[in-house]
Design a protein around this motif. Structure first.
Motif, PDB file in Angstrom:
ATOM      1  N   VAL A 167       0.847  -1.190   0.000  1.00 23.90           N
ATOM      2  CA  VAL A 167       0.000   0.000   0.000  1.00 23.90           C
ATOM      3  C   VAL A 167       0.886   1.244   0.000  1.00 23.90           C
ATOM      4  CG1 VAL A 167      -1.758   1.271   1.289  1.00 23.90           C
ATOM      5  CG2 VAL A 167      -1.826  -1.233   1.213  1.00 23.90           C
ATOM      6  N   HIS A 168       0.438   2.279  -0.765  1.00 24.97           N
ATOM      7  CA  HIS A 168       1.164   3.545  -0.822  1.00 24.97           C
ATOM      8  C   HIS A 168       0.426   4.668  -0.100  1.00 24.97           C
ATOM      9  CE1 HIS A 168       2.471   1.187  -4.353  1.00 24.97           C
ATOM     10  NE2 HIS A 168       3.656   1.757  -4.157  1.00 24.97           N
ATOM     11  N   GLU A 169      -0.887   4.575  -0.040  1.00 26.41           N
ATOM     12  CA  GLU A 169      -1.647   5.712   0.471  1.00 26.41           C
ATOM     13  C   GLU A 169      -2.886   5.238   1.222  1.00 26.41           C
ATOM     14  OE1 GLU A 169      -4.176   9.297  -1.586  1.00 26.41           O
ATOM     15  OE2 GLU A 169      -2.000   9.275  -1.901  1.00 26.41           O
ATOM     16  N   LEU A 170      -3.238   6.019   2.260  1.00 26.16           N
ATOM     17  CA  LEU A 170      -4.504   5.828   2.955  1.00 26.16           C
ATOM     18  C   LEU A 170      -5.405   7.016   2.662  1.00 26.16           C
ATOM     19  CD1 LEU A 170      -3.396   4.682   6.538  1.00 26.16           C
ATOM     20  CD2 LEU A 170      -3.879   3.271   4.537  1.00 26.16           C
ATOM     21  N   LYS A 171      -6.680   6.729   2.379  1.00 20.59           N
ATOM     22  CA  LYS A 171      -7.664   7.792   2.202  1.00 20.59           C
ATOM     23  C   LYS A 171      -8.597   7.738   3.409  1.00 20.59           C
ATOM     24  CE  LYS A 171      -9.033   9.027  -1.807  1.00 20.59           C
ATOM     25  NZ  LYS A 171      -9.748   9.093  -3.115  1.00 20.59           N
ATOM     26  N   VAL A 172      -8.462   8.723   4.300  1.00 15.65           N
ATOM     27  CA  VAL A 172      -9.232   8.754   5.543  1.00 15.65           C
ATOM     28  C   VAL A 172     -10.685   9.071   5.221  1.00 15.65           C
ATOM     29  CG1 VAL A 172      -9.520   9.874   7.778  1.00 15.65           C
ATOM     30  CG2 VAL A 172      -7.221   9.450   6.864  1.00 15.65           C
ATOM     31  N   ASP A 173     -11.578   8.272   5.776  1.00 13.70           N
ATOM     32  CA  ASP A 173     -13.004   8.412   5.480  1.00 13.70           C
ATOM     33  C   ASP A 173     -13.517   9.789   5.889  1.00 13.70           C
ATOM     34  OD1 ASP A 173     -15.552   6.943   4.681  1.00 13.70           O
ATOM     35  OD2 ASP A 173     -16.092   7.721   6.664  1.00 13.70           O
ATOM     36  N   GLY A 174     -14.458  10.293   5.068  1.00 16.74           N
ATOM     37  CA  GLY A 174     -14.985  11.632   5.289  1.00 16.74           C
ATOM     38  C   GLY A 174     -15.748  11.809   6.580  1.00 16.74           C
TER      39      GLY A 174
ATOM     40  N   GLU B 211     -10.326  15.276  15.568  1.00 19.02           N
ATOM     41  CA  GLU B 211      -9.014  15.775  15.164  1.00 19.02           C
ATOM     42  C   GLU B 211      -7.912  14.863  15.690  1.00 19.02           C
ATOM     43  OE1 GLU B 211      -6.242  19.765  15.699  1.00 19.02           O
ATOM     44  OE2 GLU B 211      -8.441  19.921  15.793  1.00 19.02           O
ATOM     45  N   ARG B 212      -8.056  14.419  16.935  1.00 18.94           N
ATOM     46  CA  ARG B 212      -7.042  13.529  17.491  1.00 18.94           C
ATOM     47  C   ARG B 212      -7.023  12.187  16.748  1.00 18.94           C
ATOM     48  NH1 ARG B 212      -8.583  15.948  22.562  1.00 18.94           N
ATOM     49  NH2 ARG B 212     -10.149  14.316  22.916  1.00 18.94           N
ATOM     50  N   ILE B 213      -8.204  11.696  16.377  1.00 21.46           N
ATOM     51  CA  ILE B 213      -8.248  10.432  15.632  1.00 21.46           C
ATOM     52  C   ILE B 213      -7.524  10.583  14.301  1.00 21.46           C
ATOM     53  CG2 ILE B 213      -9.795   8.838  14.405  1.00 21.46           C
ATOM     54  CD1 ILE B 213     -11.852   9.307  16.610  1.00 21.46           C
ATOM     55  N   VAL B 214      -7.835  11.652  13.579  1.00 19.47           N
ATOM     56  CA  VAL B 214      -7.191  11.862  12.280  1.00 19.47           C
ATOM     57  C   VAL B 214      -5.688  12.039  12.460  1.00 19.47           C
ATOM     58  CG1 VAL B 214      -7.027  13.388  10.284  1.00 19.47           C
ATOM     59  CG2 VAL B 214      -9.267  12.839  11.253  1.00 19.47           C
ATOM     60  N   ALA B 215      -5.292  12.787  13.499  1.00 24.09           N
ATOM     61  CA  ALA B 215      -3.870  12.994  13.738  1.00 24.09           C
ATOM     62  C   ALA B 215      -3.166  11.675  14.013  1.00 24.09           C
ATOM     63  CB  ALA B 215      -3.665  13.969  14.908  1.00 24.09           C
ATOM     64  N   THR B 216      -3.815  10.798  14.771  1.00 26.42           N
ATOM     65  CA  THR B 216      -3.227   9.489  15.068  1.00 26.42           C
ATOM     66  C   THR B 216      -3.075   8.664  13.802  1.00 26.42           C
ATOM     67  OG1 THR B 216      -4.200   9.506  17.284  1.00 26.42           O
ATOM     68  CG2 THR B 216      -3.526   7.368  16.391  1.00 26.42           C
ATOM     69  N   LEU B 217      -4.116   8.664  12.962  1.00 24.85           N
ATOM     70  CA  LEU B 217      -4.053   7.909  11.704  1.00 24.85           C
ATOM     71  C   LEU B 217      -2.929   8.438  10.818  1.00 24.85           C
ATOM     72  CD1 LEU B 217      -7.865   7.530  10.825  1.00 24.85           C
ATOM     73  CD2 LEU B 217      -6.326   5.794  11.749  1.00 24.85           C
TER      74      LEU B 217
END
Length: 562
Positions: free
Chosen positions: A471-478, A497-503
């Motif tokens: 895998v090269h990229e993750l697309k974080v769900d909207g 925001e913390r969840i996205v930052a962790t991902l």
């Protein structure tokens, strides 16, 4: 009569005539009686009577030693009464025989008609009842349903139908044998007969039963019947030495009689039975016209898709994937649309699910890949900094044996550099990929094709597992990005925001880039940029648009390779 019996009879009659001839007073009634006795003895021919009178006339007086005109007159009169009595008795016997024949004919006719009625009733029962359970069959049920609809008791009459199907009945047949299965059907039929005794219960065939509920006032009337039927069927029963418990699913239709037909009612019941089955079995579902209309539309779309693909009704729009660092377009996602001749433009959520159900997703996916690669090659010729094109792969495509050859062939045919193509695979599909699909993705990654996980965060979110995937990229769900629209001071927004930052942090630790989906505002974009997210996709950076608009955009803005 035997010869001896006949001779004895004639002697007796002769004696009686001789006594009457000499009796005082002279009584002619004896002649009538003798004539009747001759008929009773079945000496009923004219020749027989004539010969008898002739013999008596010639010999009786001589044998008795009598003479004289008086005796001759008496004998003549006596023989005349014999003939008269004979004729009268013969006529009466004929009338009696005719009456007997008539009565026998009437009795025979009555017996024949009764036998015919019994035979017709027996044949009628056989024609309208199930031979296994003795319940009414489809024919009788249809007659009753038709009568209830065509000849309602009142103009506003209503009725209901419960279409009952046993759950997993095939397993009983397969494990216990068909004989036990038949006994179970008989047991279920008997329980239904008693549980809903006020209503017609019929067996349509196999493990399907139907209950006709006439003169309903509302849907609740039929629901009570359905609940009673489910409870009766669920009762454990001893069948063939086995205690067997089964459940059933019921499709319910209830409504006014006016404006419907038996076919409409049964189609609706069949559809609703399918809803009950797909909802988990052991329950009932009530027919919903709006839901049915939606499913009819879905079926129509499903049936029209193959021809639409042949006619070129599908096309691609493209949505930018922009760098959060400088706003430049890194890539574009190919989004398929259907230009339906009657319904207008349809978005993917209207037909992609149908394509996956029918298997057409493979052909549609192949077309999308080919068209996206062709378009990306045109952009590559237009600018050396053209964006890569990102294409969604369906699960069936990922698991298909010819995926590598297909993509390699497209790259060779179009001349598109492999790093200008990104394949998006949903998180659930990627996490379930094992064996050959994973090897295929590795081969594609080795060719230089980019692999991205779409809608990340909605499934397993197993970053450790990602170490072993190409895998090269993750697309974080909207759904996570949507929370960033609220002010940072709100607790829910800070959590997202913390969840996205962790991902983002964990993805970077695995050398993966991160694209956030559903970015609609500048505030979301700024917070994502501050988190360290690499790219964003959403209406803030551009809505899905025809390739011409992307071409124009590329001509106006500097673009860099991903």
């Amino acid at each position: 009569m035997t010869q001896q019996q006949l001779e004895a009879l004639l002697r007796d009659l002769t004696v009686r005539l001789a006594e009457a001839l000499q009796a005082e007073p002279f009584d002619l009634r004896v002649g009538h009686q003798v004539g009747g006795d001759l008929v009773a003895a079945h000496i009923a021919s004219a020749e027989g009577l004539g010969r008898t009178i002739e013999v008596i006339h010639l010999r009786l007086l001589r044998d008795l030693g009598l003479s004289g005109e008086d005796m001759q007159d008496r004998l003549a009169r006596l023989l005349a009464t014999v003939a008269t009595g004979y004729a009268r008795a013969l006529r009466n016997r004929t009338l009696d025989e005719q009456e007997s024949i008539r009565r026998a004919g009437m009795v025979a006719r009555y017996q024949a008609e009764r036998a015919l009625r019994e035979s017709e009733a027996r044949f009628r029962h056989q024609a309208t009842h199930d031979p296994l359970t003795d319940l009414p069959n489809r024919t009788l049920f249809t007659e009753r349903l038709t009568a209830a609809i065509s000849r309602p008791a009142r103009p506003d009459a209503r009725l209901g139908v419960c279409f009952v199907d046993l759950d997993r009945f095939k397993e009983v047949n397969d494990t216990r044998g068909h004989q036990v299965g038949d006994l179970l059907l008989v047991s279920v039929a008997e329980r239904l007969r008693h549980a809903v005794a006020d209503h017609l219960v019929a067996r349509l065939g196999g493990d399907e039963f139907v209950i006709l509920v006439e003169e309903t006032t509302c849907t609740d009337d039929v629901l009570k019947v359905a609940d009673a039927a489910l409870a009766a069927i669920a009762t454990p029963s001893l069948v063939g030495g086995h205690e067997i418990t089964v459940s059933a699913s019921i499709g319910i239709v209830e409504g006014p009689v006016a404006g419907t037909s038996p076919g409409d009612v049964m189609r609706a019941a069949d559809i609703t039975l399918h809803w009950a089955k797909t909802s988990g079995r052991g329950r009932w579902s009530v027919f919903d016209p709006e839901r049915n209309e939606r499913e009819v539309r879905r079926y129509a779309l499903s049936a029209a898709m193959p021809a639409a693909l042949e006619r070129g009704e599908f096309y691609l729009d493209y949505q930018p994937l922009a760098s959060l660092a400088d706003g430049r377009v890194r890539g574009v996602e190919a989004l398929v649309r259907w230009r339906h001749p009657e319904l207008g433009t349809l978005r993917p959520d209207s037909f992609i699910g149908l394509a996956e159900e029918t298997g057409l997703i493979v052909r549609l996916g192949e077309w999308v890949l080919a068209e996206a690669c062709r378009q990306a090659r045109e952009w590559s010729r237009l600018s050396p900094a053209a964006p890569f094109v990102s294409v969604n792969l369906a699960v069936r495509q990922v698991r298909g044996a010819g995926l590598v050859d297909e993509i390699a062939g497209l790259l060779e045919q179009t001349g598109l550099p492999p790093d200008r193509l990104q394949l998006e695979i949903t998180e659930s599909a990627m996490m379930s990929a094992t064996g050959e699909p994973v090897r295929a993705l590795r081969v594609l990654a080795d060719l230089g094709v980019r692999i991205a996980i779409d809608d990340f965060g909605t499934g397993y979110s197993n970053l450790a597992y990602l170490r072993n995937l190409p895998v090269h990229e993750l697309k974080v769900d909207g759904s996570f990005v949507a929370g960033l629209r609220a002010p940072a001071s709100e607790p829910a927004s800070r959590t997202d925001e913390r969840i996205v930052a962790t991902l983002v942090s964990l993805a970077h630790a695995l050398d993966l880039t991160v694209t956030a989906e559903g970015v609609e505002t500048a505030g979301q974009a700024e917070r994502l940029r501050a988190i360290g997210c690499d790219a964003g996709q959403g209406w803030h950076f551009g809505e899905p648009a025809p390739p011409s608009r992307i071409t124009e955009h590329l001509r106006q803005l500097p673009v860099t390779a991903a």
